[in-house]
Design a protein around this motif. Structure first.
Motif, PDB file in Angstrom:
ATOM      1  N   UNK A 185       1.321  -1.171  -0.175  1.00 53.57           N
ATOM      2  CA  UNK A 185      -0.234  -0.404   0.430  1.00 53.57           C
ATOM      3  C   UNK A 185       1.165   1.266  -0.268  1.00 53.57           C
ATOM      4  N   UNK A 186       2.202   1.099   0.665  1.00 52.00           N
ATOM      5  CA  UNK A 186       2.836   2.355   0.870  1.00 52.00           C
ATOM      6  C   UNK A 186       3.689   2.536  -0.737  1.00 52.00           C
ATOM      7  N   UNK A 187       3.336   1.295  -1.366  1.00 54.39           N
ATOM      8  CA  UNK A 187       4.058   1.030  -2.606  1.00 54.39           C
ATOM      9  C   UNK A 187       5.753   0.922  -2.807  1.00 54.39           C
ATOM     10  N   UNK A 188       6.081   0.809  -1.896  1.00 50.13           N
ATOM     11  CA  UNK A 188       7.238  -0.352  -1.948  1.00 50.13           C
ATOM     12  C   UNK A 188       7.559  -1.204  -2.517  1.00 50.13           C
ATOM     13  N   UNK A 189       8.582  -1.548  -3.211  1.00 49.64           N
ATOM     14  CA  UNK A 189       9.242  -2.978  -3.894  1.00 49.64           C
ATOM     15  C   UNK A 189       8.975  -3.608  -2.767  1.00 49.64           C
ATOM     16  N   UNK A 190       8.482  -4.894  -2.706  1.00 46.49           N
ATOM     17  CA  UNK A 190       8.835  -5.751  -1.570  1.00 46.49           C
ATOM     18  C   UNK A 190      10.338  -6.369  -1.636  1.00 46.49           C
ATOM     19  N   UNK A 191      11.127  -6.519  -2.479  1.00 45.82           N
ATOM     20  CA  UNK A 191      12.506  -6.964  -2.372  1.00 45.82           C
ATOM     21  C   UNK A 191      13.139  -6.086  -2.050  1.00 45.82           C
ATOM     22  N   UNK A 192      12.513  -4.700  -2.352  1.00 41.77           N
ATOM     23  CA  UNK A 192      13.421  -3.791  -1.689  1.00 41.77           C
ATOM     24  C   UNK A 192      13.455  -3.993  -0.106  1.00 41.77           C
ATOM     25  N   UNK A 193      12.820  -3.794   0.287  1.00 41.04           N
ATOM     26  CA  UNK A 193      12.137  -3.852   1.539  1.00 41.04           C
ATOM     27  C   UNK A 193      12.513  -5.009   2.466  1.00 41.04           C
ATOM     28  N   UNK A 194      12.334  -6.086   1.691  1.00 42.02           N
ATOM     29  CA  UNK A 194      13.850  -7.254   1.984  1.00 42.02           C
ATOM     30  C   UNK A 194      14.881  -7.196   2.422  1.00 42.02           C
ATOM     31  N   UNK A 195      15.425  -5.937   1.518  1.00 43.64           N
ATOM     32  CA  UNK A 195      17.044  -5.580   1.629  1.00 43.64           C
ATOM     33  C   UNK A 195      17.083  -4.643   2.765  1.00 43.64           C
ATOM     34  N   UNK A 196      15.957  -3.759   2.957  1.00 44.48           N
ATOM     35  CA  UNK A 196      15.817  -2.855   4.652  1.00 44.48           C
ATOM     36  C   UNK A 196      15.920  -3.877   5.841  1.00 44.48           C
ATOM     37  N   UNK A 197      14.674  -4.491   5.374  1.00 43.65           N
ATOM     38  CA  UNK A 197      14.839  -5.165   6.279  1.00 43.65           C
ATOM     39  C   UNK A 197      15.937  -6.250   7.000  1.00 43.65           C
ATOM     40  N   UNK A 198      17.014  -7.061   6.924  1.00 40.13           N
ATOM     41  CA  UNK A 198      18.215  -7.016   6.278  1.00 40.13           C
ATOM     42  C   UNK A 198      19.324  -5.533   7.286  1.00 40.13           C
ATOM     43  N   UNK A 199      18.922  -5.177   6.211  1.00 37.67           N
ATOM     44  CA  UNK A 199      20.044  -3.933   6.700  1.00 37.67           C
ATOM     45  C   UNK A 199      19.988  -3.623   8.654  1.00 37.67           C
ATOM     46  N   UNK A 200      18.511  -3.700   9.077  1.00 37.58           N
ATOM     47  CA  UNK A 200      18.593  -2.899  10.560  1.00 37.58           C
ATOM     48  C   UNK A 200      17.918  -4.616  11.236  1.00 37.58           C
ATOM     49  N   UNK A 201      18.710  -5.934  10.563  1.00 39.32           N
ATOM     50  CA  UNK A 201      18.439  -7.081  11.746  1.00 39.32           C
ATOM     51  C   UNK A 201      16.612  -7.309  11.599  1.00 39.32           C
ATOM     52  N   UNK A 202      15.631  -7.546  11.019  1.00 36.32           N
ATOM     53  CA  UNK A 202      14.879  -7.847  11.014  1.00 36.32           C
ATOM     54  C   UNK A 202      13.709  -9.092  10.348  1.00 36.32           C
ATOM     55  N   UNK A 203      13.491  -9.691  10.799  1.00 33.67           N
ATOM     56  CA  UNK A 203      13.307 -10.902  10.145  1.00 33.67           C
ATOM     57  C   UNK A 203      11.875 -10.095   9.477  1.00 33.67           C
ATOM     58  N   UNK A 204      12.001 -10.359   8.112  1.00 30.24           N
ATOM     59  CA  UNK A 204      11.320  -9.883   7.053  1.00 30.24           C
ATOM     60  C   UNK A 204      10.122 -10.609   6.910  1.00 30.24           C
ATOM     61  N   UNK A 205      10.131 -12.147   7.486  1.00 29.88           N
ATOM     62  CA  UNK A 205       9.593 -13.278   7.575  1.00 29.88           C
ATOM     63  C   UNK A 205       8.151 -13.241   8.677  1.00 29.88           C
ATOM     64  N   UNK A 206       8.765 -12.466   9.164  1.00 30.73           N
ATOM     65  CA  UNK A 206       7.229 -12.296  10.594  1.00 30.73           C
ATOM     66  C   UNK A 206       6.352 -11.390   9.465  1.00 30.73           C
ATOM     67  N   UNK A 207       6.233 -10.281   8.580  1.00 32.45           N
ATOM     68  CA  UNK A 207       5.545 -10.249   7.923  1.00 32.45           C
ATOM     69  C   UNK A 207       3.976 -10.944   7.325  1.00 32.45           C
ATOM     70  N   UNK A 208       4.370 -12.143   7.221  1.00 36.66           N
ATOM     71  CA  UNK A 208       3.308 -13.279   7.570  1.00 36.66           C
ATOM     72  C   UNK A 208       2.646 -13.288   9.128  1.00 36.66           C
ATOM     73  N   UNK A 209       3.158 -13.316   9.968  1.00 33.93           N
ATOM     74  CA  UNK A 209       2.348 -13.510  11.204  1.00 33.93           C
ATOM     75  C   UNK A 209       2.095 -11.884  11.161  1.00 33.93           C
TER      76      UNK A 209
END
Length: 70
Positions: free
Chosen positions: A18-42
């Protein structure tokens, strides 16, 4: 954020889209910030994104809060 009180607002991939952010770019952002992007599922506590202070994260958090009526 295991012992902290949260608002109960959770961030999901739909909020990133909805924020129009590329999901693959956001994955890199999550990795860079030490947050497990897979947690978005739950759902990821919105406060965890807000704590980064990053503009993109704050944009996503705003959408998630609006989606939850908060």
């Amino acid at each position: 954020m295991t012992d902290e009180v949260t608002s109960g607002v959770l961030v999901y991939l739909r909020h990133i889209r909805a924020a129009k952010i590329c999901a693959s770019g956001m994955k890199e952002w999550f990795d860079h910030n030490g947050i497990d992007w897979r947690r978005l599922k739950t759902g990821l506590p919105v406060e965890e994104l807000e704590a980064t202070g990053d503009k993109l994260a704050l944009d996503v958090a705003k959408i998630a809060r609006a989606d939850h009526g908060r």
